[in-house]
Design a protein around this motif. Structure first.
Motif, PDB file in Angstrom:
ATOM      1  N   GLN A   1      -8.829 -12.940 -13.628  1.00 15.44           N
ATOM      2  CA  GLN A   1      -7.648 -13.044 -14.473  1.00 15.44           C
ATOM      3  C   GLN A   1      -6.635 -11.995 -14.003  1.00 15.44           C
ATOM      4  O   GLN A   1      -6.982 -11.065 -13.287  1.00 15.44           O
ATOM      5  CB  GLN A   1      -8.000 -12.796 -15.948  1.00 15.44           C
ATOM      6  N   TYR A   2      -5.407 -12.154 -14.475  1.00 14.18           N
ATOM      7  CA  TYR A   2      -4.297 -11.319 -13.987  1.00 14.18           C
ATOM      8  C   TYR A   2      -3.485 -10.757 -15.150  1.00 14.18           C
ATOM      9  O   TYR A   2      -3.420 -11.339 -16.222  1.00 14.18           O
ATOM     10  CB  TYR A   2      -3.392 -12.164 -13.077  1.00 14.18           C
ATOM     11  N   MET A   3      -2.843  -9.616 -14.871  1.00  4.67           N
ATOM     12  CA  MET A   3      -1.926  -9.012 -15.841  1.00  4.67           C
ATOM     13  C   MET A   3      -0.498  -9.308 -15.396  1.00  4.67           C
ATOM     14  O   MET A   3      -0.234  -9.471 -14.206  1.00  4.67           O
ATOM     15  CB  MET A   3      -2.154  -7.495 -15.922  1.00  4.67           C
ATOM     16  N   GLU A   4       0.428  -9.298 -16.343  1.00  6.54           N
ATOM     17  CA  GLU A   4       1.833  -9.484 -15.980  1.00  6.54           C
ATOM     18  C   GLU A   4       2.302  -8.374 -15.044  1.00  6.54           C
ATOM     19  O   GLU A   4       3.225  -8.566 -14.254  1.00  6.54           O
ATOM     20  CB  GLU A   4       2.712  -9.551 -17.232  1.00  6.54           C
ATOM     21  N   SER A   5       1.645  -7.206 -15.111  1.00  9.18           N
ATOM     22  CA  SER A   5       1.991  -6.071 -14.247  1.00  9.18           C
ATOM     23  C   SER A   5       1.287  -6.140 -12.895  1.00  9.18           C
ATOM     24  O   SER A   5       1.323  -5.181 -12.124  1.00  9.18           O
ATOM     25  CB  SER A   5       1.673  -4.758 -14.964  1.00  9.18           C
TER      26      SER A   5
ATOM     27  N   SER B   1      -2.742  -7.462  -7.116  1.00 10.26           N
ATOM     28  CA  SER B   1      -2.652  -8.777  -6.483  1.00 10.26           C
ATOM     29  C   SER B   1      -2.037  -8.705  -5.086  1.00 10.26           C
ATOM     30  O   SER B   1      -1.403  -7.719  -4.694  1.00 10.26           O
ATOM     31  CB  SER B   1      -1.822  -9.713  -7.363  1.00 10.26           C
ATOM     32  N   ASP B   2      -2.219  -9.794  -4.358  1.00 13.03           N
ATOM     33  CA  ASP B   2      -1.617  -9.951  -3.045  1.00 13.03           C
ATOM     34  C   ASP B   2      -0.098  -9.853  -3.157  1.00 13.03           C
ATOM     35  O   ASP B   2       0.572  -9.204  -2.350  1.00 13.03           O
ATOM     36  CB  ASP B   2      -2.057 -11.306  -2.477  1.00 13.03           C
ATOM     37  N   PHE B   3       0.467 -10.479  -4.198  1.00 14.60           N
ATOM     38  CA  PHE B   3       1.911 -10.406  -4.435  1.00 14.60           C
ATOM     39  C   PHE B   3       2.359  -8.957  -4.609  1.00 14.60           C
ATOM     40  O   PHE B   3       3.349  -8.515  -4.013  1.00 14.60           O
ATOM     41  CB  PHE B   3       2.274 -11.226  -5.677  1.00 14.60           C
ATOM     42  N   ALA B   4       1.609  -8.188  -5.417  1.00 17.10           N
ATOM     43  CA  ALA B   4       1.986  -6.799  -5.698  1.00 17.10           C
ATOM     44  C   ALA B   4       1.940  -5.944  -4.443  1.00 17.10           C
ATOM     45  O   ALA B   4       2.858  -5.161  -4.180  1.00 17.10           O
ATOM     46  CB  ALA B   4       1.067  -6.210  -6.764  1.00 17.10           C
ATOM     47  N   GLN B   5       0.877  -6.084  -3.637  1.00 18.31           N
ATOM     48  CA  GLN B   5       0.791  -5.259  -2.434  1.00 18.31           C
ATOM     49  C   GLN B   5       1.904  -5.632  -1.459  1.00 18.31           C
ATOM     50  O   GLN B   5       2.436  -4.778  -0.771  1.00 18.31           O
ATOM     51  CB  GLN B   5      -0.599  -5.325  -1.791  1.00 18.31           C
ATOM     52  N   ASP B   6       2.292  -6.914  -1.432  1.00 16.12           N
ATOM     53  CA  ASP B   6       3.381  -7.346  -0.550  1.00 16.12           C
ATOM     54  C   ASP B   6       4.709  -6.759  -1.009  1.00 16.12           C
ATOM     55  O   ASP B   6       5.518  -6.302  -0.192  1.00 16.12           O
ATOM     56  CB  ASP B   6       3.450  -8.881  -0.522  1.00 16.12           C
TER      57      ASP B   6
ATOM     58  N   ILE C   1       5.585   3.176   0.891  1.00 15.44           N
ATOM     59  CA  ILE C   1       6.772   3.703   1.563  1.00 15.44           C
ATOM     60  C   ILE C   1       8.041   3.319   0.809  1.00 15.44           C
ATOM     61  O   ILE C   1       9.078   3.940   0.982  1.00 15.44           O
ATOM     62  CB  ILE C   1       6.848   3.237   3.033  1.00 15.44           C
ATOM     63  N   LYS C   2       7.943   2.314  -0.089  1.00 14.57           N
ATOM     64  CA  LYS C   2       9.120   1.837  -0.816  1.00 14.57           C
ATOM     65  C   LYS C   2       9.184   2.268  -2.270  1.00 14.57           C
ATOM     66  O   LYS C   2      10.270   2.326  -2.840  1.00 14.57           O
ATOM     67  CB  LYS C   2       9.179   0.301  -0.780  1.00 14.57           C
ATOM     68  N   ALA C   3       8.019   2.516  -2.907  1.00 13.37           N
ATOM     69  CA  ALA C   3       8.028   2.712  -4.359  1.00 13.37           C
ATOM     70  C   ALA C   3       6.782   3.439  -4.839  1.00 13.37           C
ATOM     71  O   ALA C   3       5.786   3.526  -4.127  1.00 13.37           O
ATOM     72  CB  ALA C   3       8.122   1.356  -5.063  1.00 13.37           C
ATOM     73  N   VAL C   4       6.878   3.943  -6.066  1.00 17.76           N
ATOM     74  CA  VAL C   4       5.721   4.497  -6.774  1.00 17.76           C
ATOM     75  C   VAL C   4       5.563   3.663  -8.036  1.00 17.76           C
ATOM     76  O   VAL C   4       6.522   3.451  -8.777  1.00 17.76           O
ATOM     77  CB  VAL C   4       5.935   5.985  -7.140  1.00 17.76           C
ATOM     78  N   SER C   5       4.351   3.158  -8.276  1.00 11.38           N
ATOM     79  CA  SER C   5       4.111   2.291  -9.436  1.00 11.38           C
ATOM     80  C   SER C   5       2.885   2.750 -10.199  1.00 11.38           C
ATOM     81  O   SER C   5       1.912   3.214  -9.607  1.00 11.38           O
ATOM     82  CB  SER C   5       3.893   0.841  -8.983  1.00 11.38           C
ATOM     83  N   ASP C   6       2.951   2.592 -11.523  1.00 17.59           N
ATOM     84  CA  ASP C   6       1.793   2.871 -12.361  1.00 17.59           C
ATOM     85  C   ASP C   6       0.839   1.682 -12.304  1.00 17.59           C
ATOM     86  O   ASP C   6       1.257   0.547 -12.086  1.00 17.59           O
ATOM     87  CB  ASP C   6       2.231   3.107 -13.811  1.00 17.59           C
TER      88      ASP C   6
ATOM     89  N   ASN D   1      -3.448  -3.049   1.087  1.00 14.94           N
ATOM     90  CA  ASN D   1      -2.630  -4.044   1.779  1.00 14.94           C
ATOM     91  C   ASN D   1      -3.494  -5.050   2.534  1.00 14.94           C
ATOM     92  O   ASN D   1      -3.233  -6.249   2.513  1.00 14.94           O
ATOM     93  CB  ASN D   1      -1.681  -3.374   2.784  1.00 14.94           C
ATOM     94  N   ASP D   2      -4.514  -4.541   3.212  1.00 15.37           N
ATOM     95  CA  ASP D   2      -5.332  -5.391   4.081  1.00 15.37           C
ATOM     96  C   ASP D   2      -6.223  -6.345   3.302  1.00 15.37           C
ATOM     97  O   ASP D   2      -6.388  -7.504   3.693  1.00 15.37           O
ATOM     98  CB  ASP D   2      -6.210  -4.531   5.000  1.00 15.37           C
ATOM     99  N   GLU D   3      -6.841  -5.871   2.220  1.00 14.65           N
ATOM    100  CA  GLU D   3      -7.806  -6.672   1.469  1.00 14.65           C
ATOM    101  C   GLU D   3      -7.685  -6.400  -0.033  1.00 14.65           C
ATOM    102  O   GLU D   3      -8.585  -5.827  -0.635  1.00 14.65           O
ATOM    103  CB  GLU D   3      -9.223  -6.337   1.926  1.00 14.65           C
TER     104      GLU D   3
END
Length: 127
Positions: free
Chosen positions: A10-14, A30-35, A64-69, A93-95
């Motif tokens: 399952q997934y969170m909106e974050s 998620s893959d989307f988040a790491q991308d 390199i682009k952001a800091v996220s909780d 990023n890789d897995e």
């Protein structure tokens, strides 16, 4: 672009994912988040034995682009921390769904998983 969204979690909106295992609930991003983050350079995680509440911050991920909780999908005790990420944060990023997992939680209430998004709902959110 198409992102990997495994059907077994399952997934969170974050953008965190939760996977039930024999040890508890494994959590990662998620893959989307790491991308979106780009190259991950640092991950700050809690200690084993810490307690966490659903939707509370459990750590920080820095790229390199952001800091996220990072947010907990369920309440419970931290029973596992992926220490490999301290030396190799690029595993996120890789897995992101395998070796890039972050923590494992012994859930107080497994029904909290029902509050999360299904793979289909998450796919709609990021579309």
């Amino acid at each position: 672009m198409t992102f990997d969204i495994p059907e077994d979690r399952q997934y969170m909106e974050s953008h965190e994912w939760a996977l039930e295992t024999e040890d508890g609930v494994r959590v990662g991003i998620s893959d989307f988040a790491q991308d979106e983050l780009g190259d991950v350079v640092f991950v700050e995680l809690p200690d084993e034995g810490d307690s966490i509440a659903q939707d509370d911050e459990f750590g920080v991920i820095e790229s390199i682009k952001a800091v996220s909780d990072l947010y907990a999908p369920v309440s419970g005790e931290i029973v596992g921390v992926n220490e490999d990420l301290f030396d190799s944060p690029e595993l996120v990023n890789d897995e992101p769904f395998e070796d890039g997992w972050m923590i494992e939680i012994d859930p107080e209430d497994e029904s909290q998983l029902e509050d999360l998004l299904s793979p289909e709902e998450y796919e709609e959110q990021i579309a």
